[in-house]
Design a protein around this motif. Structure first.
Motif, mmCIF file in Angstrom:
data_model
loop_
_atom_site.group_PDB
_atom_site.id
_atom_site.type_symbol
_atom_site.label_atom_id
_atom_site.label_comp_id
_atom_site.label_asym_id
_atom_site.label_seq_id
_atom_site.Cartn_x
_atom_site.Cartn_y
_atom_site.Cartn_z
ATOM 1 N N ARG A 263 49.460 119.709 39.826
ATOM 2 C CA ARG A 263 48.823 119.826 41.241
ATOM 3 C C ARG A 263 47.718 121.027 41.246
ATOM 4 O O ARG A 263 46.759 120.919 42.007
ATOM 5 C CB ARG A 263 50.027 119.953 41.994
ATOM 6 N N LEU A 264 48.001 122.141 40.501
ATOM 7 C CA LEU A 264 47.019 123.452 40.828
ATOM 8 C C LEU A 264 45.329 122.941 40.597
ATOM 9 O O LEU A 264 44.808 123.303 41.722
ATOM 10 C CB LEU A 264 47.537 124.212 39.600
ATOM 11 N N PRO A 265 45.072 122.068 39.912
ATOM 12 C CA PRO A 265 43.458 121.774 39.857
ATOM 13 C C PRO A 265 43.026 121.083 41.071
ATOM 14 O O PRO A 265 41.813 121.135 41.432
ATOM 15 C CB PRO A 265 43.145 120.836 38.504
ATOM 16 N N PHE A 266 43.949 120.367 41.819
ATOM 17 C CA PHE A 266 43.670 119.555 42.983
ATOM 18 C C PHE A 266 43.579 120.366 44.316
ATOM 19 O O PHE A 266 43.325 120.009 45.261
ATOM 20 C CB PHE A 266 44.404 118.361 42.957
ATOM 21 N N LEU A 267 43.931 121.639 44.292
ATOM 22 C CA LEU A 267 44.170 122.361 45.345
ATOM 23 C C LEU A 267 43.065 122.631 46.085
ATOM 24 O O LEU A 267 42.967 122.843 47.346
ATOM 25 C CB LEU A 267 44.714 123.697 45.293
ATOM 26 N N VAL A 268 41.673 122.533 45.561
ATOM 27 C CA VAL A 268 40.491 122.648 46.174
ATOM 28 C C VAL A 268 39.697 121.268 46.581
ATOM 29 O O VAL A 268 38.675 121.102 47.044
ATOM 30 C CB VAL A 268 39.494 123.596 44.994
ATOM 31 N N HIS A 269 40.457 120.174 46.283
ATOM 32 C CA HIS A 269 40.100 118.998 46.443
ATOM 33 C C HIS A 269 40.315 118.665 48.088
ATOM 34 O O HIS A 269 41.037 118.892 48.729
ATOM 35 C CB HIS A 269 40.761 117.998 45.657
ATOM 36 N N PRO A 270 39.214 117.930 48.652
ATOM 37 C CA PRO A 270 39.301 117.939 50.210
ATOM 38 C C PRO A 270 40.467 117.142 50.627
ATOM 39 O O PRO A 270 40.859 117.240 51.774
ATOM 40 C CB PRO A 270 37.955 116.843 50.255
ATOM 41 N N LEU A 271 40.986 116.138 49.632
ATOM 42 C CA LEU A 271 42.079 115.243 50.226
ATOM 43 C C LEU A 271 43.593 116.177 50.039
ATOM 44 O O LEU A 271 44.532 115.452 50.743
ATOM 45 C CB LEU A 271 42.030 113.913 49.923
ATOM 46 N N GLU A 272 43.559 117.023 49.213
ATOM 47 C CA GLU A 272 44.773 117.677 49.249
ATOM 48 C C GLU A 272 45.523 118.423 50.333
ATOM 49 O O GLU A 272 46.788 117.885 50.558
ATOM 50 C CB GLU A 272 44.930 118.525 47.890
ATOM 51 N N PRO A 273 44.817 118.889 51.229
ATOM 52 C CA PRO A 273 45.627 119.488 52.497
ATOM 53 C C PRO A 273 46.124 118.380 53.420
ATOM 54 O O PRO A 273 47.071 118.607 53.714
ATOM 55 C CB PRO A 273 44.205 120.225 52.928
ATOM 56 N N PRO A 274 45.415 117.212 53.638
ATOM 57 C CA PRO A 274 45.721 116.288 54.445
ATOM 58 C C PRO A 274 47.111 115.405 53.613
ATOM 59 O O PRO A 274 48.180 115.245 54.386
ATOM 60 C CB PRO A 274 44.756 115.310 54.607
ATOM 61 N N MET A 275 47.151 115.460 52.379
ATOM 62 C CA MET A 275 48.124 114.890 51.623
ATOM 63 C C MET A 275 49.363 115.717 51.594
ATOM 64 O O MET A 275 50.540 115.294 51.811
ATOM 65 C CB MET A 275 47.520 114.577 50.284
ATOM 66 N N ILE A 276 49.203 117.082 51.610
ATOM 67 C CA ILE A 276 50.303 118.160 51.870
ATOM 68 C C ILE A 276 51.040 118.019 53.283
ATOM 69 O O ILE A 276 52.316 117.810 53.412
ATOM 70 C CB ILE A 276 49.842 119.373 51.743
ATOM 71 N N LEU A 277 50.101 117.674 54.199
ATOM 72 C CA LEU A 277 50.721 117.384 55.769
ATOM 73 C C LEU A 277 51.538 116.064 55.545
ATOM 74 O O LEU A 277 52.690 115.994 56.271
ATOM 75 C CB LEU A 277 49.712 117.204 56.736
#
Length: 149
Positions: A87-101
């Protein structure tokens, strides 16, 4: 106004689809505010980036290949979601925050992750919408100046 209206309508459709999918897959016991918040953020991000990319092309045929590549890049955060990548490399990806929600709506997630999801969704949503709005505005200006496409 055009991009805002388009964003609201497409996000509402995505929310209805998400509600149906999550309801069928996970039942009604999820945290719907988080699920719908993530879905709304995805709608804003996809529509903003989509408008920014689409306005660069004169026809749908010219848009198809670049848009497919862009969507493939946007879908990369699904790899860690399905356990296929860290998961770590994708934390700066635009869709990771909404997917976390969305994930927080039906799984146990740390409060820090939820805060990251909210703040990241707001940030990436603003970036995508502003970029898309600027590209639509430039297209409208250039189209008027040249007498139409």
């Amino acid at each position: 106004g055009y991009l805002a209206t388009r964003t609201v309508s497409l996000t509402a459709l995505a929310a209805a689809e998400t509600i149906a999918i999550v309801w069928i897959g996970f039942g009604t016991s999820g945290a719907w505010l988080l699920i719908l918040g993530g879905t709304a953020a995805l709608g804003v991000i996809y529509t903003g980036f989509g408008a920014a990319v689409a306005t660069r092309y004169d026809s749908v045929n010219a848009l198809l290949l670049p848009a497919s590549a862009f969507v493939a890049l946007l879908l990369l955060p699904l790899l860690p979601h399905f356990g296929l990548a860290p998961r770590l490399p994708f934390l700066v990806h635009p869709l990771e925050p909404p997917m976390i929600l969305i994930r927080a709506g039906y799984q146990v997630v740390d409060r820090i992750d939820v805060a990251f999801g909210v703040l990241g969704s707001l940030g990436w949503g603003a970036i995508a919408f502003i970029w898309g709005r600027n590209r639509v505005r430039a297209l409208m200006h250039n189209t008027r100046a040249s007498g139409g496409r």
